[in-house]
Scaffold this active site. Structure first.
Site, PDB file in Angstrom:
ATOM      1  N   GLU A  16     -20.408   5.978   0.459  1.00 21.24           N
ATOM      2  CA  GLU A  16     -19.804   5.057   1.318  1.00 21.24           C
ATOM      3  C   GLU A  16     -19.902   5.781   2.804  1.00 21.24           C
ATOM      4  O   GLU A  16     -19.583   4.948   3.613  1.00 21.24           O
ATOM      5  CB  GLU A  16     -18.580   4.294   0.931  1.00 21.24           C
ATOM      6  CG  GLU A  16     -17.530   5.118   1.040  1.00 21.24           C
ATOM      7  CD  GLU A  16     -16.183   4.309   0.687  1.00 21.24           C
ATOM      8  OE1 GLU A  16     -15.486   4.588   0.063  1.00 21.24           O
ATOM      9  OE2 GLU A  16     -15.560   3.480   1.891  1.00 21.24           O
ATOM     10  N   CYS A  26     -15.168   2.895  -2.468  1.00 24.18           N
ATOM     11  CA  CYS A  26     -14.997   3.929  -3.271  1.00 24.18           C
ATOM     12  C   CYS A  26     -15.164   3.846  -4.827  1.00 24.18           C
ATOM     13  O   CYS A  26     -15.136   4.673  -5.633  1.00 24.18           O
ATOM     14  CB  CYS A  26     -13.404   4.486  -3.300  1.00 24.18           C
ATOM     15  SG  CYS A  26     -12.726   4.958  -1.660  1.00 24.18           S
ATOM     16  N   HIS A  30      -8.060   6.202  -9.071  1.00 27.40           N
ATOM     17  CA  HIS A  30      -8.661   6.614  -7.693  1.00 27.40           C
ATOM     18  C   HIS A  30      -7.468   6.862  -6.762  1.00 27.40           C
ATOM     19  O   HIS A  30      -6.447   6.205  -6.880  1.00 27.40           O
ATOM     20  CB  HIS A  30      -9.328   5.230  -7.130  1.00 27.40           C
ATOM     21  CG  HIS A  30      -9.705   5.412  -5.667  1.00 27.40           C
ATOM     22  ND1 HIS A  30     -10.224   6.533  -5.032  1.00 27.40           N
ATOM     23  CD2 HIS A  30      -9.316   4.697  -4.917  1.00 27.40           C
ATOM     24  CE1 HIS A  30     -10.308   6.242  -3.661  1.00 27.40           C
ATOM     25  NE2 HIS A  30      -9.734   5.041  -3.749  1.00 27.40           N
TER      26      HIS A  30
HETATM   27  N1  COA Z   1       9.760  12.190   3.867  1.00 27.28           N
HETATM   28  C1  COA Z   1       9.348  11.859   2.535  1.00 27.28           C
HETATM   29  N2  COA Z   1       8.953  10.642   2.545  1.00 27.28           N
HETATM   30  C2  COA Z   1       8.646  10.072   3.940  1.00 27.28           C
HETATM   31  C3  COA Z   1       8.946  10.652   5.198  1.00 27.28           C
HETATM   32  C4  COA Z   1       9.525  11.823   4.804  1.00 27.28           C
HETATM   33  N3  COA Z   1       9.966  12.391   6.192  1.00 27.28           N
HETATM   34  N4  COA Z   1       8.442   9.766   6.048  1.00 27.28           N
HETATM   35  C5  COA Z   1       7.816   8.557   5.295  1.00 27.28           C
HETATM   36  N5  COA Z   1       7.820   8.773   3.903  1.00 27.28           N
HETATM   37  C6  COA Z   1       7.310   7.852   3.155  1.00 27.28           C
HETATM   38  C7  COA Z   1       7.378   6.537   3.442  1.00 27.28           C
HETATM   39  O1  COA Z   1       8.653   6.072   2.850  1.00 27.28           O
HETATM   40  C8  COA Z   1       6.225   5.772   2.577  1.00 27.28           C
HETATM   41  O2  COA Z   1       6.542   5.842   1.092  1.00 27.28           O
HETATM   42  P1  COA Z   1       6.387   4.233   0.266  1.00 27.28           P
HETATM   43  O3  COA Z   1       5.105   4.225   0.509  1.00 27.28           O
HETATM   44  O4  COA Z   1       6.764   4.775  -0.972  1.00 27.28           O
HETATM   45  O5  COA Z   1       7.247   3.540   1.087  1.00 27.28           O
HETATM   46  C9  COA Z   1       5.387   6.774   2.605  1.00 27.28           C
HETATM   47  O6  COA Z   1       5.850   8.368   2.963  1.00 27.28           O
HETATM   48  C10 COA Z   1       4.138   6.738   3.657  1.00 27.28           C
HETATM   49  O7  COA Z   1       4.600   6.247   4.915  1.00 27.28           O
HETATM   50  P2  COA Z   1       4.375   5.022   5.754  1.00 27.28           P
HETATM   51  O8  COA Z   1       5.319   4.984   7.023  1.00 27.28           O
HETATM   52  O9  COA Z   1       4.310   3.963   4.944  1.00 27.28           O
HETATM   53  O10 COA Z   1       3.080   5.524   6.225  1.00 27.28           O
HETATM   54  P3  COA Z   1       1.723   4.922   7.238  1.00 27.28           P
HETATM   55  O11 COA Z   1       2.437   3.615   7.653  1.00 27.28           O
HETATM   56  O12 COA Z   1       1.516   6.058   8.094  1.00 27.28           O
HETATM   57  O13 COA Z   1       0.582   4.923   6.405  1.00 27.28           O
HETATM   58  C11 COA Z   1      -1.091   4.613   4.669  1.00 27.28           C
HETATM   59  C12 COA Z   1       0.283   5.017   4.891  1.00 27.28           C
HETATM   60  C13 COA Z   1      -1.138   4.918   3.081  1.00 27.28           C
HETATM   61  C14 COA Z   1      -1.020   2.884   4.615  1.00 27.28           C
HETATM   62  C15 COA Z   1      -1.993   5.312   5.428  1.00 27.28           C
HETATM   63  O14 COA Z   1      -2.379   6.448   5.338  1.00 27.28           O
HETATM   64  C16 COA Z   1      -3.447   4.566   5.553  1.00 27.28           C
HETATM   65  O15 COA Z   1      -3.649   3.515   6.084  1.00 27.28           O
HETATM   66  N6  COA Z   1      -4.362   5.262   4.558  1.00 27.28           N
HETATM   67  C17 COA Z   1      -5.857   4.765   4.670  1.00 27.28           C
HETATM   68  C18 COA Z   1      -5.938   3.450   3.459  1.00 27.28           C
HETATM   69  C19 COA Z   1      -5.703   3.815   2.217  1.00 27.28           C
HETATM   70  O16 COA Z   1      -5.654   5.001   1.833  1.00 27.28           O
HETATM   71  N7  COA Z   1      -5.384   2.740   1.394  1.00 27.28           N
HETATM   72  C20 COA Z   1      -5.070   2.892  -0.150  1.00 27.28           C
HETATM   73  C21 COA Z   1      -5.738   1.994  -1.034  1.00 27.28           C
HETATM   74  S1  COA Z   1      -7.504   2.137  -0.948  1.00 27.28           S
END
Ligand code: COA
Length: 392
Positions: A82, A114, A236
């Site tokens: 992709e 993916c 994945h």
């Molecule tokens: N210690 C431990 N865990 C922590 C933390 C800390 N200090 N701070 C945050 N976390 C945890 C949060 O509680 C959350 O856990 P949860 O998912 O169980 O609730 C996790 O870390 C991620 O934190 P969050 O604030 O939700 O992250 P984010 O808003 O920055 O974004 C994604 C996370 C995955 C949405 C982001 O990385 C993204 O957009 N990724 C690309 C898209 C993707 O991969 N999608 C997946 C499906 S294809």
């Protein structure tokens, strides 16, 4: 006449030259490093050097397969990606040239976020079912890029997985049952003018889990094994905690819930490579499988359930059986050596290497000689991408 088993004869991965440790990124962003190491389950990401791309990584992994197997009958090469390098020409044509494959081969590229590596596997099985004397080389190769300072940034990565599909395979039999699920959802996409993906991160997580339930039910409806007949699950892994979320959801769905800590432990053998490579899009689910196969446990005879998800969204749940003697076909040492050899970069260098948002329109480009791998992306001459073997 009995139908021969169809499946994977050999599988291996290649990754990129550089590595960024996510503790450095967390420090730069002024956030707790545990958000990455624990919250999303990522430690590091692979980053291509200026003279690497999906072609060089794919050719590197494919060369290992060609060196170790009899490829008489190889007549199809499917390149799943992709993060393709051209809107028309399949990246696999460059790979075929770099590897010196004969002209009597059909080459094509598949795309659906993916998912298209798993889709390519199914297409390859169709070819060998019709012509059991033929073999198909599948390359799933991607560079996952999100915008700097965006939530997706810590989940970037790069890798290529290559596998050889044939009748009477030595490593894995792919079982006939499979479950598919498609829903038109705007969770992640990359318009043609962009290098980086656009993503609705939280929505993509729920779309992934809805798709898992849909594909699982379809797998069961098409004769797939019951949950308790599956010995291990590979998901994945856009970030490794996604697999934990997904497996918790599937366990709940089939009435076999477990506390999160136990699910983390159950999936631990499948996350080792993705934790340090980052997201490799089409390659990611196969890196999960490789981590499991390369581990210490003897998996002979076990059934592994595999879930591939490609945003947008298409997904598939299928299963494989690990064949006796499979360990003789693994590339554990090469995998460990490659990961260890990556050259670490600091955050300023990482940000320099990041291509930004817009696709380059350069028609002339000379890339510096950086990679230690066997193939280089030399540059662009008159709009044409040039590659070379380095002799490494
Ligand atoms: N210690 C431990 N865990 C922590 C933390 C800390 N200090 N701070 C945050 N976390 C945890 C949060 O509680 C959350 O856990 P949860 O998912 O169980 O609730 C996790 O870390 C991620 O934190 P969050 O604030 O939700 O992250 P984010 O808003 O920055 O974004 C994604 C996370 C995955 C949405 C982001 O990385 C993204 O957009 N990724 C690309 C898209 C993707 O991969 N999608 C997946 C499906 S294809």
């Amino acid at each position: 006449m009995t139908t021969p088993a169809l499946g994977i004869q050999d599988i291996t991965f290649a990754t990129a030259h550089h590595r960024l440790d996510l503790d450095l990124l967390a420090q730069h962003l002024g956030i707790d490093p545990a958000k990455f190491s624990v919250g999303i389950g990522q430690e590091a990401m692979s980053l291509p050097a200026e003279d690497e791309d999906v072609v060089t990584m794919g050719a590197t992994a494919a060369a290992r397969i060609l060196a170790d197997n009899d490829v008489e009958g190889l007549r199809t090469l499917i390149f799943a990606t992709e993060s393709g390098i051209d809107q028309s020409k399949a990246a696999g044509v460059h790979v075929a040239a770099l590897l010196g494959l004969p002209a009597q081969i059909r080459v094509l590229e598949t795309k659906q976020a993916c998912y298209s590596g798993a889709g390519a596997l199914q297409l390859a099985l169709g070819v060998v079912a019709r012509h059991p004397e033929e073999k198909v080389l599948v390359i799933a190769s991607d560079v996952a890029r999100y915008d700097l300072d965006s939530p997706g940034e810590p989940t970037q990565g790069a890798a290529a997985v290559t596998f050889l599909v044939q009748a009477d395979p030595a490593l894995l039999e792919v079982e006939p049952a499979s479950g598919v699920h498609t829903a038109d959802v705007p969770d992640f996409w990359r318009p043609n003018h962009r290098v980086t993906a656009l993503v609705e991160g939280k929505f993509s997580i729920s779309a992934y889990m809805d798709a898992l339930e849909g594909a699982w039910e379809d797998y069961r409806a098409h004769g797939g094994a019951a949950f308790e007949e599956i010995d291990a699950f590979c998901y994945h892994q856009p970030f490794t905690m996604m697999a934990v979320k997904a497996h918790q959801r599937l366990r709940r769905h089939v009435g076999a819930s477990l506390p999160k800590a136990q699910v983390v432990e159950e999936l631990a053998p499948t996350v080792g490579y993705n934790r340090v490579v980052g997201n490799s899009y089409t390659a990611s689910v196969f890196l999960a499988l490789l981590a499991l196969l390369d581990g210490d446990a003897d998996l002979t005879g076990q059934r592994i359930g595999i879930f591939s998800y490609g945003s947008g969204a298409v997904s598939e749940f299928f299963s494989v059986r690990v064949l006796p003697g499979y360990r003789a076909h693994l590339h554990r040492a090469e995998h460990a050596a490659q990961l260890a050899a990556r050259e670490p970069v600091d955050v300023p260098r990482y940000r320099e290497l990041h291509p930004g948002t817009a696709v380059s329109d350069a028609e002339q480009q000379a890339n510096p000689r950086v990679t230690a791998g066997p193939y280089r992306f030399v540059g662009i001459e008159g709009g044409v991408r040039r590659y070379e073997a380095t002799g490494a």
